[in-house]
Design a protein around this motif. Structure first.
Motif, PDB file in Angstrom:
ATOM      1  N   SER A 115      -1.820  -9.604  -3.717  1.00  0.00           N
ATOM      2  CA  SER A 115      -0.441  -9.730  -4.231  1.00  0.00           C
ATOM      3  C   SER A 115      -0.381  -9.178  -5.651  1.00  0.00           C
ATOM      4  CB  SER A 115       0.029 -11.179  -4.208  1.00  0.00           C
ATOM      5  OG  SER A 115      -0.714 -11.960  -5.123  1.00  0.00           O
ATOM      6  N   GLU A 196       4.545   2.713   4.212  1.00  0.00           N
ATOM      7  CA  GLU A 196       4.956   1.986   3.013  1.00  0.00           C
ATOM      8  C   GLU A 196       4.572   2.709   1.717  1.00  0.00           C
ATOM      9  OE1 GLU A 196       6.762  -0.641   2.687  1.00  0.00           O
ATOM     10  OE2 GLU A 196       7.013  -1.066   4.827  1.00  0.00           O
ATOM     11  N   TYR A 221       2.760  -2.667  -6.245  1.00  0.00           N
ATOM     12  CA  TYR A 221       3.287  -3.546  -5.194  1.00  0.00           C
ATOM     13  C   TYR A 221       3.269  -2.853  -3.830  1.00  0.00           C
ATOM     14  CZ  TYR A 221       6.690  -6.088  -2.393  1.00  0.00           C
ATOM     15  OH  TYR A 221       7.323  -6.766  -1.377  1.00  0.00           O
ATOM     16  N   LYS A 222       3.727  -1.606  -3.772  1.00  0.00           N
ATOM     17  CA  LYS A 222       3.737  -0.854  -2.525  1.00  0.00           C
ATOM     18  C   LYS A 222       2.313  -0.596  -2.024  1.00  0.00           C
ATOM     19  CE  LYS A 222       6.706   2.522  -2.153  1.00  0.00           C
ATOM     20  NZ  LYS A 222       7.623   2.006  -1.107  1.00  0.00           N
ATOM     21  N   LYS A 225       0.815  -3.985  -0.682  1.00  0.00           N
ATOM     22  CA  LYS A 225       1.491  -4.366   0.557  1.00  0.00           C
ATOM     23  C   LYS A 225       1.036  -3.493   1.720  1.00  0.00           C
ATOM     24  CE  LYS A 225       6.075  -4.789   2.660  1.00  0.00           C
ATOM     25  NZ  LYS A 225       7.533  -4.583   2.473  1.00  0.00           N
ATOM     26  N   ASN A 228      -2.452  -4.507   2.826  1.00  0.00           N
ATOM     27  CA  ASN A 228      -2.443  -5.740   3.613  1.00  0.00           C
ATOM     28  C   ASN A 228      -1.980  -5.490   5.049  1.00  0.00           C
ATOM     29  OD1 ASN A 228      -3.316  -7.291   1.431  1.00  0.00           O
ATOM     30  ND2 ASN A 228      -1.230  -7.800   0.770  1.00  0.00           N
TER      31      ASN A 228
END
Length: 238
Positions: A115, A196, A221-222, A225, A228
């Motif tokens: 995160s 993404e 962040y991208k 993410k 993940n």
């Protein structure tokens, strides 16, 4: 007393005449045979002669020959109706047997709890050590998932951070982050998931977006993410 009185003379029978003499005895006759007449030859029944084999014993049938479709004593199963429904007594088209494909789930599970908030806070607390560990884990996970399919391999993040990044005056950083973002986006697209992150996101948000300060954080962040999502799909399907 004379010898004649002692040995009487026994009369000797007369010998048969020689063949061809006048006194020859005629040949014996049998019933139904006339003497002196020529005897007819015995006749045998005649049988039909076997036809001679043809010069072409295996001649090809004519083109208009129709194969026989009726046999009196043959046990032929009933045909299938036009609708395809199976006939009684087990006759009819065989249905395909369903085959279940079992996908092998990897024994080693990749992390899926990265995160941006943890990246920023724990990075500040550990003076950047946590950020190095996170990026190293992102690199190894990408190589494990994408390398068997794209044949590429990203350089170890520790070598990039401590050696090549400084020796290249930051140019290696740009190439490394750009290639890593493109590989993760391609792997997501190959797995049928939304793309993404991409190479364009790095140059748009991390480089040009630094002018608005929040651009690099949007890129991180991208990136986290997308990593993940890739690891979750890999843990489920391999």
């Amino acid at each position: 007393m004379t010898d004649s009185n002692m040995h009487p003379q026994i009369p000797t029978p007369a010998l048969p005449p020689r063949p061809g003499t006048s006194g020859a005895t005629p040949a014996p006759t049998y019933p139904g045979m006339s003497s002196g007449a020529p005897q007819p030859q015995q006749t045998y029944p005649t049988y039909p002669s076997q036809p001679s084999p043809s010069s072409q014993p295996y001649a090809e049938p004519a083109n208009n020959a129709t194969p026989a479709t009726h046999y009196a004593d043959a046990n032929i199963p009933p045909s299938t109706p036009a609708g395809g429904a199976p006939m009684p007594n087990g006759y009819g088209p065989q249905q395909p047997i369903p085959v279940t494909v079992v996908q092998q789930v990897p024994a080693y599970k990749l992390k899926t709890n990265r995160s941006l908030l943890k990246y920023i806070l724990l990075g500040l607390i550990t003076f950047g050590i946590y950020d190095i560990v996170v990026m190293y884990d992102v690199t190894e996970a990408t190589n494990m998932v994408a390398t068997p399919h794209d044949g590429r391999k990203s350089m170890n993040y520790l070598l990039m951070f401590f050696l090549f990044g400084w020796l290249s005056l930051g140019i290696a950083w740009l190439v490394w982050y750009s290639n890593l973002s493109d590989r993760i986006g391609n792997e997501l697209q190959r797995r049928g998931m939304p793309r993404e992150v991409s190479m364009a996101d790095f140059w748009l948000w991390c480089i040009l977006g630094s002018l608005i300060i929040v651009g690099p954080f949007i890129y991180l962040y991208k990136l986290l993410k997308a990593t993940n999502m890739m690891c979750e799909d890999y843990n489920a399907r391999g």
